[in-house]
Design an enzyme around this catalytic site. Structure first.
Site, PDB file in Angstrom:
ATOM      1  N   SER A   1      55.863 -13.672 -14.615  1.00  0.00           N
ATOM      2  CA  SER A   1      55.537 -14.422 -15.820  1.00  0.00           C
ATOM      3  C   SER A   1      54.939 -13.595 -16.939  1.00  0.00           C
ATOM      4  CB  SER A   1      54.569 -15.561 -15.469  1.00  0.00           C
ATOM      5  OG  SER A   1      53.362 -15.049 -14.940  1.00  0.00           O
TER       6      SER A   1
ATOM      7  N   HIS B   1      59.790 -19.503 -13.446  1.00  0.00           N
ATOM      8  CA  HIS B   1      60.194 -18.991 -14.758  1.00  0.00           C
ATOM      9  C   HIS B   1      61.663 -18.581 -14.805  1.00  0.00           C
ATOM     10  CE1 HIS B   1      56.169 -18.879 -16.601  1.00  0.00           C
ATOM     11  NE2 HIS B   1      55.741 -18.652 -15.367  1.00  0.00           N
TER      12      HIS B   1
ATOM     13  N   LYS C   1      58.628 -26.303 -16.968  1.00  0.00           N
ATOM     14  CA  LYS C   1      59.070 -25.217 -17.847  1.00  0.00           C
ATOM     15  C   LYS C   1      60.519 -25.464 -18.275  1.00  0.00           C
ATOM     16  CE  LYS C   1      55.679 -21.956 -16.056  1.00  0.00           C
ATOM     17  NZ  LYS C   1      54.892 -22.937 -15.284  1.00  0.00           N
TER      18      LYS C   1
END
Length: 378
Positions: free
Chosen positions: A184, A212, A234
């Site tokens: 990240s 991610h 996300k």
């Protein structure tokens, strides 16, 4: 004896004196261009992990509203107490299909998905090997596993040979390897093919955190028992986390993962939003959004594998000053400082989204050039 008020004040002052004091800003809206309400200034945000811009998609918002109308704003209790809503079961079925597993289980957050999974699967008789740059939720999950009796070993970042050496001696214990897919803070990708190869050799369980990951990394994980941990907050633009794995692993988590057993279930609105976002992600529109995101990445860092672009600066005051300079130009790019990154590696973290316009990305590139700042690709 020092009273609590004095202790709290002293701890706050220590943070301030170290130059690490943080305050919250308020943004009026989730779109890339928004207002900071406590200053009145307008900025284009490059701080959000809403990589495909799905948190603002009309279908995703409508699904959340419809779920509130049908089931209300909250789930009421943990699912083992109050039961599941139909939307929970539907999302889990779709997540399992997406990840190619027998089953899936949703958690209130991605953080709790990691801590619950690792603390459940790793205990006495287990050796856990974790990448040195894994997310804090993985680190805390490993700590909980250690308290349960697991031995935790840390291998050098993205180094499968060091992982192999760490697994050379197991003394009859089970092995569990855990890694982020995309890291990240650097935006680099784990060498999953090589890591899976080590897991095959040692019959190790592989836990992969896809939080991610926006693009398919194309790793061959065949022949390895894999647990996929992910987030709904996300790429899917909602809130929550999930675990996709074999049916028996998911059944074990239902019975033993404390963040699932003892936490009120994911809200109907968040669940429905994630389900709608997943449908878009797997459609032609989702593919088009990934192409747009890829084009944005190429403007700033050609060939970089992810929408996370670090601008490593070094010292904390310099990183804060660079972030402030960009804010003066109407661009919100946060400075990342210890303890999130090691001292001396402070950076700006650019997070690109398909919701950004080409003009906004070009504005950011021009500002970085003007300030003599460059993306630090791995």
């Amino acid at each position: 004896m020092t009273g609590w008020a004095d202790w709290v004040d002293r701890e706050c002052r220590l943070i301030e004196e170290a130059g690490q004091w943080r305050t919250l800003r308020a943004l009026d809206g989730g779109a890339p261009e928004t207002a900071i309400t406590n200053t009145g200034s307008r900025v284009v945000s490059f701080a959000s992990n809403d990589y495909l811009g799905l948190s603002q998609h009309p279908s995703v918002k409508a699904a959340a509203i419809d779920a509130i109308q049908r089931w209300g704003t909250g789930a009421g209790a943990s699912r083992l107490i109050v039961g599941s809503r139909p939307i929970h079961d539907e999302l889990e079925a779709q997540l399992a299909g997406w990840r190619g597993t027998q089953s899936a289980l949703v958690f209130p957050t991605g953080y709790s998905a990691n801590t619950g999974t690792l603390a459940t699967l790793a205990g006495p008789g287990t050796v856990v090997c974790s990448d040195a740059l894994n997310h804090a939720s993985i680190i805390d999950g490993c700590r909980l596993a250690g308290r349960r009796g697991a031995e935790v070993r840390v291998y050098r970042h993205a180094d499968p040979e060091h992982l192999r050496a760490q697994l050379a001696s197991l003394d009859g214990r089970r092995a569990l390897v855990v890694t982020d897919t995309v890291f990240s803070m650097d935006g680099d990708v784990a060498p999953l093919d090589a890591i899976a190869g080590v897991c095959r050799e040692r019959d190790a369980l592989l836990v992969v955190d896809d939080a991610h990951a926006v693009f398919d990394v194309g790793a061959d994980l065949s022949g390895v028992e894999v647990v996929r941990v992910g987030t709904l907050s996300k790429t899917l633009g909602s809130l929550g986390g999930f675990v996709a794995a074999s049916r028996r692993i998911v059944e074990l988590l239902v019975n033993r993962a404390r963040p699932f057993v003892f936490t009120t279930a994911l809200t109907p609105a968040d669940t429905a939003a994630a389900l709608a976002a997943l449908e878009i992600l797997r459609s032609g529109e989702g593919e088009a959004r990934r192409r747009t995101l890829r084009e944005h990445i190429e403007v700033l860092a050609p060939g970089h594998p992810t929408p996370i672009l670090p601008v490593v600066i070094g010292d904390e005051p310099d990183a804060v000053a660079a972030s402030a300079a960009l804010a003066e130009r109407g661009l919100l790019v946060p400075a990342i400082r210890p303890p999130t990154v090691p001292p001396g590696t402070c950076r700006l973290r650019v997070a690109l989204s398909a919701a950004h316009t080409g003009e906004q990305v070009l504005r950011l590139r021009a500002a970085l050039d003007e300030l003599d700042l460059a993306v630090s690709t791995p």
